[in-house]
Every structure is written in structure tokens, then in C-alpha cells.
Design a protein around this motif. Sequence first.
Motif, PDB file in Angstrom:
ATOM      1  N   SER A  57      -6.224   5.775   8.182  1.00  0.00           N
ATOM      2  CA  SER A  57      -4.997   5.704   8.982  1.00  0.00           C
ATOM      3  C   SER A  57      -5.268   5.156  10.375  1.00  0.00           C
ATOM      4  N   ASN A  66      -9.004   3.282  -0.162  1.00  0.00           N
ATOM      5  CA  ASN A  66      -8.741   4.481   0.633  1.00  0.00           C
ATOM      6  C   ASN A  66      -9.740   5.583   0.283  1.00  0.00           C
ATOM      7  N   TYR A 104       0.827  -1.194   0.000  1.00  0.00           N
ATOM      8  CA  TYR A 104       0.000   0.000   0.000  1.00  0.00           C
ATOM      9  C   TYR A 104       0.866   1.250   0.000  1.00  0.00           C
ATOM     10  N   ASP A 105       1.933   1.232   0.815  1.00  0.00           N
ATOM     11  CA  ASP A 105       2.789   2.423   0.887  1.00  0.00           C
ATOM     12  C   ASP A 105       3.502   2.690  -0.428  1.00  0.00           C
ATOM     13  N   THR A 141      -6.453  -0.378   5.089  1.00  0.00           N
ATOM     14  CA  THR A 141      -5.580  -0.783   6.202  1.00  0.00           C
ATOM     15  C   THR A 141      -6.222  -1.899   7.013  1.00  0.00           C
ATOM     16  N   ARG A 191      -7.385   2.892  11.062  1.00  0.00           N
ATOM     17  CA  ARG A 191      -7.906   1.525  10.906  1.00  0.00           C
ATOM     18  C   ARG A 191      -9.290   1.375  11.547  1.00  0.00           C
ATOM     19  N   GLU A 204      -6.117  -5.175   4.905  1.00  0.00           N
ATOM     20  CA  GLU A 204      -4.818  -5.856   4.964  1.00  0.00           C
ATOM     21  C   GLU A 204      -4.771  -6.813   6.156  1.00  0.00           C
TER      22      GLU A 204
END
Lengths: 227, 393
Positions: free
Chosen positions: B139, B116, B76-77, B198, B141, B201
Motif C-alpha cells: 500500500s 501482493n 488490481y482493485d 502497486t 508503494r 503498475e
Amino acid sequence: MVINLENIYKIYKMGDTEVHALDDVTLKIEEGEFVAIVGPSGSGKSTLMNILGCLDTPTSGKYEFEGRDVSKLNDNELAAIRNLRIGFVFQNFNLLPKLTALENVELPLMYAGKSTAFRINRAKEMLKAVGLSERLHHKPSELSGGQQQRVAIARALSADPPIILADEPTGNLDTRSGHEIMEILKALNKNGKTIILITHDLNIARQAQRNVHIRDGKIVKDEKVGS
Amino acid sequence: MDILQTLKLAFRGIIDNKLRSFLTMLGIIIGVTSVIALVSIGQGTTSKVTEQIQSMGSNLLTVNIMGRGANTTLSYDQAMEFSSSPYISGVAPIISENVTVKHGNKNSQVQLQGVNADLLTVRNYSMSEGRFFTPVDVSMRQKVAVLGSQIASDLFGFVDPVGQEIKIKGYNFKVIGILKTSSSMMGSTDEQVFIPITVAERILQTRGVRTIYIQAASKDAVSPAMSEISSKLDKIYRVNSEDENYAYRIFDQSAMLDTINETSKTLTMMLGGIAAISLLVGGIGIMNIMLVSVTERTREIGIRKALGARKRDVLNQFLIESLVLSSTGGIIGVAVGYFLSWGLGRVLNMSTKTTLPVVLIAFSFSLLVGVFFGIYPANKASNLKPIDALRYE
């Protein structure tokens, strides 16, 4: 002098043989005359009438109409002469069958570029003069032969031409209607119109002031007759 | 010569010869009708396809990651690094998997999408209720979910889902919004459930994305954005040349749009061209009947000429008649064509779009045909010698 023909020939070619429809015709017609051109069928009188009316051109010879040499005029000038200077009356009337009496009489005025209002007024006046005020909106097929010929005369007069060319105007009519038509033509002549009448009928021709006899394309006699 | 009088006579002529006039005009009517109907269908299809592609998001690039060797996904990053480019205005990586979603005693198989906050603008979605994710949701979660419209009604019926809870893989999620129903060439969102990427994942126990939606900053930025993306991905997957690139694919929506537009324009032109041929054939029909009419009316022409009609008058008369025939046919054709496209749209559910330029072009083409094919007969009539015309029996 309105009409001056000098040594006019009209020759048709039929296969190998030449037909002289007009053979050295010389003829002068003055303003205000009432002339009958007389001859049997095939004598060339219709050919002469077509040339006089600027519908056809001679093979050779000189034709002056109101002082202008016709052979030097273009199509538009000839159309203007037929429109404004000559009024035609035909043996078979030649009215347009889909138009009413009024519309038929309007035609020359339309080609002369007159306004609708003027045309209608003038056409009504002309039809009234020939005694057809009641028949304005009739089609030719709804009129008798005499009435149709009177419409044709009204049409010939509508643009007020100084000359009337009438080709056997009484030929398809009974005696009484024929008589009426001749009276109209005489009255027009009295009012100053030049009338040229083509006929095979001596009794009709005698009502004119002058008789021009034509035979085999030649003028054989040109005489004054008392009317 | 009086134009009005001539027009009147021409119309009268048409009415007097109803059957003949109709058959003559039929060619023009069919021609104009088919031009309008076919071009309307073409244009309708074009605009529908364009609309569908544009509804997927404007200036959209879709990146599919196949990977190389063991390295089959992107983190993701890594994916979010693209957003630093000046040519890119939004990056929306996606993790997706089929899961079962439960609410009370109802459950449903859905495609779960970990996304996102950018997705909403990148894919041009809109909400029918509630809100979409915020960057904070992602961010922090948050266990929140956005539902597709079909899923929302399957699970909740007439109850308002916003604020309710659903269960995914044993975790409770709070529903915060419902997407408006949408369908496009790239599938529908109606049966999808969205959660922050997030969170996805973690619960799906996967660490990589395979699909990234990227929005270029403008139409002009599309190709620099593409080259930037590929140079980055080339480095990550050590792709040396275009030919060996099996690691990723970039799919450019605007290029597809251009291709489709180009293709459908060509098709529309072709359809219109074929239909225009029938207009031409109609014109020949007019010429044919005008020639017959000139012959039939030779005597009339002679009489008119004896009464003082000039060549121009006779020419105008026949040209106007031919124009009246073709324009009457044209008007009927426009009406029938318009009605036909409308009917096809309604009855067969085809998308048709009749635009004013098409109608004008088809109609003026019919006038042109009238003039073009009328000139020869009219000229023939005007050149007749008065004596020949008068003698004609």
C-alpha cells in the motif's frame, strides 16, 4: 481270530477273458501263528497278500480283520489298520531312497502322530534290535540288500503292529542274509507277533509252523509243519 | 502328520533338484518381481506428480483474463474484490513483464512480477533468506524486491544480497528477501524478481492484471469459489453463456490433481494386472512340474500309503511342496523386485515407491497361486489306490 477270509474271489478282466487270481479262498489265521503262504509265481499269492494287507479289495467274498468287516471300512480306517495293526516287509524292500534309515523307520510313527522325540527314540531302538545302530544316517543306496531288508523290518515293527506281512522277504537276498532275516522273523513270532510269510521257496516255508499251498488261485493244501 | 517334517522334506526336495526347482520357481520370481517393480514405478510417478501439483499451492485456482473488446485486463482493485468472499482465503493478482535488472556492472534479463503479500501463501513459496512483502509495502508503494535464487546468485555471487540495491527501469530497489529454489509444473521462480504490484503498475505503466492466483478456503470451498468468481467476471465482461466465454479461464488445480491421480491409479492397476498374468503363467509351471512329480513318485506314494498315510497326509505333503516352491519363489521375487525398483530409482533416476501393501499383495498372490495350482496334482496323488501305486514301475 486275527484273519478270517471266506469265499474270496479276485477277478481281473484282461480284454475279453477273465483271470481268476483268487478263486474261492477261505482261510483263517489265529493270533500268534507263523504261516507261510507257498506257491509258484502267478499262483495268486501276491494278490492274496495285498488283500490281507488291506492294500487291495476282493471282487467278492468276506474278509474280517480282527473281527471287523474290511469292506465296510473307509479309507481312513484302512489307513489306520495299515499303520498300526500290520507291518509290511516287501521283496524289494520299498524304502524311500531320499530318506535315511532312521527317517524311513520313523515314517509309520509320523503317520501315527507321534512326537519327534518319541519317533527318534523308537526308531533308534528298532534299528538297534536289527543290528543297524551304526547305520542310522545312511541312505538305502549306501546299504547292502540284507541291511536294507533289516531296515524294512525295523520300519514294519516301529509302530508295534501285532501282525507282520512279509512278501518274499528273502527273495532278493543271498542265502546268508536270507537266513538272518528268517531268524529275525522267528524271534518276532516267539515274542507273540503273528507272521504271514509269502514265498515260493519250500525251504523257507518249512521254517514256519503252518504252510498254506496255493495254486491257480485256489488253496490246495493247508498243513502243519514241524519247526 | 508332522508339518515341520514335511516342510523339511519339501525343502530337501528343492535342494536335491536345484535346476528343476529354480526353473519352476522362475515363473513366480518373474511374476512377483514385475508386479512389485511396475507397481512401484506407478506409485512413485503418482506421488511425484501429486507432490509437484501440491507444491504449487493448496486449493489453488488460476484465473487468466483475456478480456473482451477494449477491456482486456482487470484492475488490481477489481481483482482484490474477490477476497471478500467467504470461500476465498487469498487473492494474488500478478502483473508481469520481462525487464533487465542491474546490480553494479552485472545485468540480467528476468521476468518481473508485480505481486501482493498474499502470493507467498497462495503459491506455497518459502523464503530462504530475509522476508516477503507485507501489506504495508504494497500500500505504501515501497521500492523493495524479492529475488529468485538463480537471479540472486547471478547478480551477487557469494555476497549476501539482502540489504543491497538493484536497478530496474532506472529505479533503485532494496532487496529484502530471497525465495527458496522451487520448480513445479507451473514453472520455476528461480529466475523471477518480485516487486509490490502497486509499484509495478507505475514503473511498467500498466493498470491491469491478466493473471490472478486465488486460494480457496478449503477443498470443499473450491467449487463455490469458482462459481462466485465466474459470476463476477461474467458481469464485468458481459458473458452470457459458457459457450461464448472467451474473456477468462479458471483453472482448477485440485480437479487436475484428481484427474491425474485417477489416470495414474488406472495405469498402475493395469501395469500390476499385466504383471499378475505372468504370475498366473508361473502357477501353471508349478502345476506342470507337480504333475510330473506325482507321476515320478507314484511308488513313493504307494509306500507311504502302505505304511499308513491317509489321503489327507498325501494331499498335505504335495500341497506343502507346491507352497514351498511358490513361496520360495515369492520371497526371491520380493527381494529382486524391491532391489530392482530401488535400482531403477538410483540408476535411471526414476521415482519409484515400494509400499508394504504391494509387497504383501504380490507375495500372498504367489502363495495363492501355489495352493490353487497345487491342489489338482496333490488331489491326484492322494486319490491313488495303494496297490496301483505300489505296483507302478
